[in-house]
Motif scaffolding. Structure first.
Motif, PDB file in Angstrom:
ATOM      1  N   MET A 168       0.821  -1.213   0.000  1.00 59.26           N
ATOM      2  CA  MET A 168       0.000   0.000   0.000  1.00 59.26           C
ATOM      3  C   MET A 168       0.851   1.257   0.000  1.00 59.26           C
ATOM      4  SD  MET A 168      -2.898   1.295   2.692  1.00 59.26           S
ATOM      5  CE  MET A 168      -3.850  -0.204   2.519  1.00 59.26           C
ATOM      6  N   SER A 169       1.913   1.269   0.806  1.00 66.62           N
ATOM      7  CA  SER A 169       2.711   2.483   0.926  1.00 66.62           C
ATOM      8  C   SER A 169       3.666   2.656  -0.242  1.00 66.62           C
ATOM      9  CB  SER A 169       3.497   2.463   2.241  1.00 66.62           C
ATOM     10  OG  SER A 169       4.388   1.361   2.257  1.00 66.62           O
ATOM     11  N   GLU A 170       3.955   1.562  -0.996  1.00 65.33           N
ATOM     12  CA  GLU A 170       4.938   1.616  -2.062  1.00 65.33           C
ATOM     13  C   GLU A 170       4.314   1.955  -3.409  1.00 65.33           C
ATOM     14  OE1 GLU A 170       6.804  -2.149  -2.032  1.00 65.33           O
ATOM     15  OE2 GLU A 170       7.449  -2.023   0.056  1.00 65.33           O
ATOM     16  N   ASN A 171       3.127   1.455  -3.652  1.00 64.27           N
ATOM     17  CA  ASN A 171       2.520   1.597  -4.962  1.00 64.27           C
ATOM     18  C   ASN A 171       1.496   2.720  -4.990  1.00 64.27           C
ATOM     19  OD1 ASN A 171       4.059  -0.592  -5.525  1.00 64.27           O
ATOM     20  ND2 ASN A 171       2.375  -1.962  -6.022  1.00 64.27           N
ATOM     21  N   LYS A 172       1.386   3.315  -6.142  1.00 65.83           N
ATOM     22  CA  LYS A 172       0.408   4.375  -6.334  1.00 65.83           C
ATOM     23  C   LYS A 172      -0.204   4.197  -7.710  1.00 65.83           C
ATOM     24  CE  LYS A 172       0.937   8.495  -4.663  1.00 65.83           C
ATOM     25  NZ  LYS A 172       1.339   9.895  -4.384  1.00 65.83           N
ATOM     26  N   LEU A 173      -1.513   4.393  -7.776  1.00 65.52           N
ATOM     27  CA  LEU A 173      -2.213   4.308  -9.048  1.00 65.52           C
ATOM     28  C   LEU A 173      -2.332   5.692  -9.664  1.00 65.52           C
ATOM     29  CD1 LEU A 173      -5.041   1.796  -8.144  1.00 65.52           C
ATOM     30  CD2 LEU A 173      -3.236   1.443  -9.826  1.00 65.52           C
ATOM     31  N   PHE A 174      -2.202   5.748 -10.987  1.00 65.35           N
ATOM     32  CA  PHE A 174      -2.279   7.018 -11.674  1.00 65.35           C
ATOM     33  C   PHE A 174      -3.463   7.052 -12.626  1.00 65.35           C
ATOM     34  CE2 PHE A 174       2.083   6.790 -10.244  1.00 65.35           C
ATOM     35  CZ  PHE A 174       2.284   8.072  -9.753  1.00 65.35           C
ATOM     36  N   ASN A 175      -4.014   8.229 -12.748  1.00 61.88           N
ATOM     37  CA  ASN A 175      -5.167   8.469 -13.596  1.00 61.88           C
ATOM     38  C   ASN A 175      -4.867   8.046 -15.030  1.00 61.88           C
ATOM     39  OD1 ASN A 175      -7.164   9.766 -15.214  1.00 61.88           O
ATOM     40  ND2 ASN A 175      -7.488  11.288 -13.621  1.00 61.88           N
ATOM     41  N   LEU A 176      -5.744   7.248 -15.591  1.00 67.46           N
ATOM     42  CA  LEU A 176      -5.572   6.765 -16.960  1.00 67.46           C
ATOM     43  C   LEU A 176      -5.456   7.924 -17.955  1.00 67.46           C
ATOM     44  CD1 LEU A 176      -5.506   4.392 -18.951  1.00 67.46           C
ATOM     45  CD2 LEU A 176      -8.004   4.381 -18.903  1.00 67.46           C
ATOM     46  N   LEU A 177      -6.148   9.010 -17.683  1.00 69.04           N
ATOM     47  CA  LEU A 177      -6.161  10.131 -18.617  1.00 69.04           C
ATOM     48  C   LEU A 177      -4.859  10.926 -18.611  1.00 69.04           C
ATOM     49  CD1 LEU A 177      -9.798  11.452 -18.115  1.00 69.04           C
ATOM     50  CD2 LEU A 177      -8.949   9.716 -19.691  1.00 69.04           C
ATOM     51  N   SER A 178      -3.950  10.584 -17.701  1.00 69.55           N
ATOM     52  CA  SER A 178      -2.650  11.262 -17.692  1.00 69.55           C
ATOM     53  C   SER A 178      -1.698  10.690 -18.736  1.00 69.55           C
ATOM     54  CB  SER A 178      -2.005  11.162 -16.305  1.00 69.55           C
ATOM     55  OG  SER A 178      -1.664   9.809 -16.005  1.00 69.55           O
ATOM     56  N   SER A 229       0.138  -2.296 -10.185  1.00 68.16           N
ATOM     57  CA  SER A 229       0.455  -1.133  -9.357  1.00 68.16           C
ATOM     58  C   SER A 229      -0.449  -0.931  -8.149  1.00 68.16           C
ATOM     59  CB  SER A 229       0.404   0.148 -10.211  1.00 68.16           C
ATOM     60  OG  SER A 229       1.340   0.072 -11.269  1.00 68.16           O
ATOM     61  N   ALA A 230      -1.621  -1.545  -8.163  1.00 72.59           N
ATOM     62  CA  ALA A 230      -2.567  -1.293  -7.066  1.00 72.59           C
ATOM     63  C   ALA A 230      -2.046  -1.859  -5.745  1.00 72.59           C
ATOM     64  CB  ALA A 230      -3.912  -1.920  -7.386  1.00 72.59           C
ATOM     65  N   PRO A 231      -2.229  -1.129  -4.655  1.00 65.67           N
ATOM     66  CA  PRO A 231      -1.954  -1.704  -3.338  1.00 65.67           C
ATOM     67  C   PRO A 231      -2.764  -2.986  -3.159  1.00 65.67           C
ATOM     68  CG  PRO A 231      -2.333   0.655  -3.170  1.00 65.67           C
ATOM     69  CD  PRO A 231      -2.697   0.273  -4.574  1.00 65.67           C
ATOM     70  N   ASP A 232      -2.239  -3.905  -2.359  1.00 61.93           N
ATOM     71  CA  ASP A 232      -2.873  -5.223  -2.216  1.00 61.93           C
ATOM     72  C   ASP A 232      -4.337  -5.117  -1.805  1.00 61.93           C
ATOM     73  OD1 ASP A 232      -0.475  -6.410  -2.840  1.00 61.93           O
ATOM     74  OD2 ASP A 232       0.114  -6.735  -0.750  1.00 61.93           O
ATOM     75  N   ASP A 233      -4.629  -4.250  -0.837  1.00 58.86           N
ATOM     76  CA  ASP A 233      -5.996  -4.190  -0.336  1.00 58.86           C
ATOM     77  C   ASP A 233      -6.956  -3.634  -1.390  1.00 58.86           C
ATOM     78  OD1 ASP A 233      -4.852  -1.586  -0.073  1.00 58.86           O
ATOM     79  OD2 ASP A 233      -6.448  -1.050   1.335  1.00 58.86           O
ATOM     80  N   VAL A 234      -6.465  -2.700  -2.195  1.00 55.88           N
ATOM     81  CA  VAL A 234      -7.301  -2.114  -3.242  1.00 55.88           C
ATOM     82  C   VAL A 234      -7.560  -3.132  -4.342  1.00 55.88           C
ATOM     83  CG1 VAL A 234      -7.450  -0.309  -4.998  1.00 55.88           C
ATOM     84  CG2 VAL A 234      -6.492   0.211  -2.745  1.00 55.88           C
TER      85      VAL A 234
END
Length: 306
Positions: free
Chosen positions: A6-16, A259-264
């Protein structure tokens, strides 16, 4: 036990990343019944009576007058050309303005070149966003029909863009907005905990659009259609590139599975598990489907501006 990322990965907006977006969009197009459902709706009595017939009343039988049409986020033009074809059956002269910021506008032009129905349509092409179009051309030109099919997700605050769209309508003109509901499909995929940092795609949904219409005291009619996704690839095959692209499109994120955190990731995949439908294909394989409902919103501008 593997630690949560969770703290390592971040999801980014597809439109970026529009290059990646177009890859995901191609995967989506190959796995959805959207085109069939939209084709059926455009052929339906609802489109004929609520769009074509109502516009005819505005012209009071003078079909020689030119009708002005605006498409926003028109993409490759598959759906929009079908709408225009229905209008050419009633109106002899049509001026169509196409606002599409991506390279898909080239495919739209190719579609026009191969379609005999386009002979009576004059096209103006704007490879721009809606806001860029307004900044360059203002809101002086008014339209009899404006089509915004699954493009409101790119337009920002519904209170703002609805008012802008409404002002572009001629009195008696019709605005068509098609947008996913808030309780099915991308409208309810549980990514909400990620939206505070604005790294994921906070899709506008029909609840927000209708709330904006009501706030502005703009009358609208509402109906629905249901499209089906074939999500077999990402539910059964971890190595499917097309499956991962489809999942990115549906979640509005880049490289969701990796890229998603495990819980997400667990929460989202559990969501699909809860609502999917499994059926047997003719060759005995399993097909896993997911349904999404979209609202069809129609606005007719009255004689007085709001």
């Amino acid at each position: 036990m593997m630690a949560s990322n969770m703290s390592e990965n971040k999801l980014f907006n597809l439109l970026s990343d529009m290059k990646h977006y177009h890859k995901t969009y191609a995967a989506y197009c190959s796995k959805t019944t959207k085109w069939q459902e939209m084709h059926k709706w455009t052929e339906s009595a609802e489109f004929e009576s609520n769009v074509v017939a109502n516009l005819s009343k505005y012209f009071s039988g003078n079909m020689d007058q030119q009708i002005r049409v605006l498409g926003i986020g028109s993409g490759d033009g598959i759906l929009e050309m079908h709408q225009l074809q229905k209008l050419t059956a009633k109106f002899l002269k049509i001026s169509a303005s196409v606002v599409e910021p991506s390279e898909l506008i080239t495919k739209y032009k190719d579609t026009v070149g191969m379609n005999p129905a386009a002979d009576n349509i004059t096209f103006e092409w704007y490879k721009q966003t809606f806001d860029e179009y307004l900044a360059c051309h203002g809101s002086d030109k008014k339209y009899h029909f404006i089509s915004v099919v699954h493009a409101v997700y790119f337009l920002g605050d519904p209170d703002v863009f609805i008012q802008k769209l409404y002002k572009l309508l001629e009195p008696g003109g019709i605005l068509l907005v098609i947008v996913v509901t808030d309780h099915t499909g991308s409208g309810c995929i549980p990514l909400h905990k990620l939206k505070d940092d604005k790294t994921t795609n906070n899709y506008v949904n029909s609840f927000q659009v209708t709330a904006a219409l009501e706030k502005l005291q703009i009358y609208y009619t509402q109906s629905t259609y249901t499209e089906t996704y074939n999500i077999t690839d990402f539910m059964t095959n971890d190595d499917s590139e097309e499956g991962e692209l489809l999942l990115d499109f549906m979640t509005g994120t880049i490289n969701f599975k990796k890229s998603a955190p495990d819980d997400v990731r667990d929460r989202v995949m559990h969501h699909f598990q809860q609502v999917l439908r499994i059926e047997k294909t003719d060759d005995g394989d399993e097909k896993i489907s997911y349904e999404e409902i979209s609202d069809i919103l129609l606005v007719t501008r009255g004689d007085k501006a709001k």
